[in-house]
Design an enzyme around this catalytic site. Structure first.
Site, PDB file in Angstrom:
ATOM      1  N   PRO A  13      12.424 -54.717 -82.638  1.00 33.67           N
ATOM      2  CG  PRO A  13      11.419 -54.070 -84.644  1.00 33.67           C
ATOM      3  CD  PRO A  13      11.119 -54.376 -83.193  1.00 33.67           C
ATOM      4  CG  ASN A  14      16.992 -51.897 -84.999  1.00 34.57           C
ATOM      5  OD1 ASN A  14      17.737 -52.555 -85.732  1.00 34.57           O
ATOM      6  ND2 ASN A  14      16.024 -51.134 -85.477  1.00 34.57           N
ATOM      7  NE  ARG A  21      24.929 -49.221 -84.214  1.00 39.54           N
ATOM      8  CZ  ARG A  21      23.808 -48.646 -84.663  1.00 39.54           C
ATOM      9  NH1 ARG A  21      23.723 -47.333 -84.773  1.00 39.54           N
ATOM     10  NH2 ARG A  21      22.770 -49.365 -85.010  1.00 39.54           N
ATOM     11  CE1 TYR A  26      16.982 -46.624 -76.906  1.00 41.99           C
ATOM     12  CE2 TYR A  26      18.772 -46.422 -78.499  1.00 41.99           C
ATOM     13  CZ  TYR A  26      17.443 -46.275 -78.173  1.00 41.99           C
ATOM     14  OH  TYR A  26      16.571 -45.778 -79.096  1.00 41.99           O
ATOM     15  CG  ASN A  78      11.682 -51.841 -75.440  1.00 43.87           C
ATOM     16  OD1 ASN A  78      11.123 -51.216 -76.348  1.00 43.87           O
ATOM     17  ND2 ASN A  78      12.832 -51.457 -74.909  1.00 43.87           N
ATOM     18  CB  ALA A  81      11.085 -48.393 -84.206  1.00 43.27           C
ATOM     19  CG  ASP A  91      -5.598 -54.614 -84.247  1.00 43.26           C
ATOM     20  OD1 ASP A  91      -6.025 -53.659 -83.571  1.00 43.26           O
ATOM     21  OD2 ASP A  91      -5.681 -54.664 -85.484  1.00 43.26           O
ATOM     22  CD  GLU A 102       4.271 -48.433 -74.251  1.00 41.93           C
ATOM     23  OE1 GLU A 102       3.280 -47.988 -73.607  1.00 41.93           O
ATOM     24  OE2 GLU A 102       4.649 -47.956 -75.331  1.00 41.93           O
ATOM     25  CG  HIS A 104       9.401 -47.395 -74.445  1.00 41.73           C
ATOM     26  ND1 HIS A 104       9.567 -48.094 -75.620  1.00 41.73           N
ATOM     27  CD2 HIS A 104       8.071 -47.218 -74.283  1.00 41.73           C
ATOM     28  CE1 HIS A 104       8.378 -48.311 -76.153  1.00 41.73           C
ATOM     29  NE2 HIS A 104       7.458 -47.795 -75.366  1.00 41.73           N
ATOM     30  CB  SER A 106      15.161 -43.728 -74.386  1.00 39.79           C
ATOM     31  OG  SER A 106      14.186 -44.069 -75.362  1.00 39.79           O
ATOM     32  NE  ARG A 111      15.347 -41.117 -78.161  1.00 38.52           N
ATOM     33  CZ  ARG A 111      15.646 -42.340 -78.629  1.00 38.52           C
ATOM     34  NH1 ARG A 111      15.124 -43.407 -78.035  1.00 38.52           N
ATOM     35  NH2 ARG A 111      16.445 -42.482 -79.664  1.00 38.52           N
ATOM     36  NE  ARG A 115      13.248 -41.948 -81.229  1.00 35.58           N
ATOM     37  CZ  ARG A 115      13.716 -42.973 -81.940  1.00 35.58           C
ATOM     38  NH1 ARG A 115      13.164 -44.163 -81.853  1.00 35.58           N
ATOM     39  NH2 ARG A 115      14.768 -42.821 -82.744  1.00 35.58           N
TER      40      ARG A 115
HETATM   41  O1  CA2 Z   1      13.692 -46.551 -75.375  1.00 35.62           O
HETATM   42  C1  CA2 Z   1      13.347 -47.662 -75.840  1.00 35.62           C
HETATM   43  O2  CA2 Z   1      13.442 -48.705 -75.202  1.00 35.62           O
HETATM   44  C2  CA2 Z   1      12.832 -47.730 -77.276  1.00 35.62           C
HETATM   45  O3  CA2 Z   1      11.792 -48.698 -77.325  1.00 35.62           O
HETATM   46  C3  CA2 Z   1      14.008 -48.161 -78.126  1.00 35.62           C
HETATM   47  C4  CA2 Z   1      13.694 -48.198 -79.610  1.00 35.62           C
HETATM   48  C5  CA2 Z   1      13.090 -46.874 -80.052  1.00 35.62           C
HETATM   49  O4  CA2 Z   1      12.719 -46.954 -81.418  1.00 35.62           O
HETATM   50  C6  CA2 Z   1      11.894 -46.495 -79.224  1.00 35.62           C
HETATM   51  O5  CA2 Z   1      11.430 -45.235 -79.659  1.00 35.62           O
HETATM   52  C7  CA2 Z   1      12.255 -46.414 -77.753  1.00 35.62           C
HETATM   53  C8  CA2 Z   1      14.962 -48.423 -80.435  1.00 35.62           C
HETATM   54  C9  CA2 Z   1      15.757 -49.623 -80.045  1.00 35.62           C
HETATM   55  C10 CA2 Z   1      17.057 -49.588 -80.780  1.00 35.62           C
HETATM   56  O6  CA2 Z   1      18.071 -49.919 -79.890  1.00 35.62           O
HETATM   57  C11 CA2 Z   1      19.363 -49.709 -80.256  1.00 35.62           C
HETATM   58  C12 CA2 Z   1      20.304 -49.918 -79.287  1.00 35.62           C
HETATM   59  C13 CA2 Z   1      21.626 -49.714 -79.573  1.00 35.62           C
HETATM   60  C14 CA2 Z   1      21.995 -49.310 -80.827  1.00 35.62           C
HETATM   61  C15 CA2 Z   1      21.042 -49.102 -81.805  1.00 35.62           C
HETATM   62  C16 CA2 Z   1      19.719 -49.310 -81.523  1.00 35.62           C
END
Ligand code: CA2
Length: 146
Positions: A13-14, A21, A26, A78, A81, A91, A102, A104, A106, A111, A115
């Site tokens: 997601p996202n 942003r 990121y 990745n 969230a 599972d 896995e 990430h 960040s 954080r 997380r």
């Molecule tokens: O650091 C990572 O790759 C995460 O998997 C990114 C997830 C976060 O929930 C994890 O804790 C760590 C969030 C991805 C959202 O990415 C965005 C990028 C730009 C703008 C908004 C969200």
């Protein structure tokens, strides 16, 4: 059936918002930029990449099972969230005989507290985090050795 040199790169997601942003967290690459750079690198390694993104947990579960059914060499995941919440992904990873790395961008441990727990980590072969998009490349280098 795909042979063992197909590697799936699954994004949750996202992550479709990368590059739009929060560049301080990121970076400025879009997911398309990352996919292109990874695919170029994979070409030189004689590896086929399946790069996908979904905002839906069930799609990720389906694709993990597909990776197994297609006899993929590895999955780079990745889960966004969902990393911190998804028993279904835990599972699914446990249920397939394909190694999952896995990734990430960040460092979740540096954080917010929510997380700090990953439900993916205990069933992953390994985790790379906090190194920006380079983490995907390091994961591909590792996956190529499997
Ligand atoms: O650091 C990572 O790759 C995460 O998997 C990114 C997830 C976060 O929930 C994890 O804790 C760590 C969030 C991805 C959202 O990415 C965005 C990028 C730009 C703008 C908004 C969200």
């Amino acid at each position: 059936m795909a042979d063992r040199n197909t590697i799936y790169v699954l994004n949750g997601p996202n992550l479709n918002l990368l590059g739009t942003r929060e560049p301080e967290i990121y970076g400025s690459d879009t997911l398309d930029d990352i996919a292109k750079a990874l695919s170029d690198k994979a070409d030189t390694m004689n590896i086929d990449l399946e790069v996908r993104q979904s905002n839906h947990e069930g799609h990720l579960v389906d694709w993990l099972q597909e990776a197994m059914n297609e006899n993929a060499q590895a999955v780079i995941l990745n889960a966004g969230a969902l990393t911190h919440t998804s028993v279904a992904l835990h599972d699914a990873i446990k249920g397939i005989d394909v190694p999952v790395i896995e990734v990430h961008i960040s460092n979740p441990a540096a954080r917010e507290e929510f997380r700090h727990k990953s439900l993916v980590a205990p069933v992953a072969k390994g985790t790379i985090c906090g190194l920006g998009v380079m983490g995907y490349h390091l994961a591909l280098d590792a996956a190529a050795t499997f």
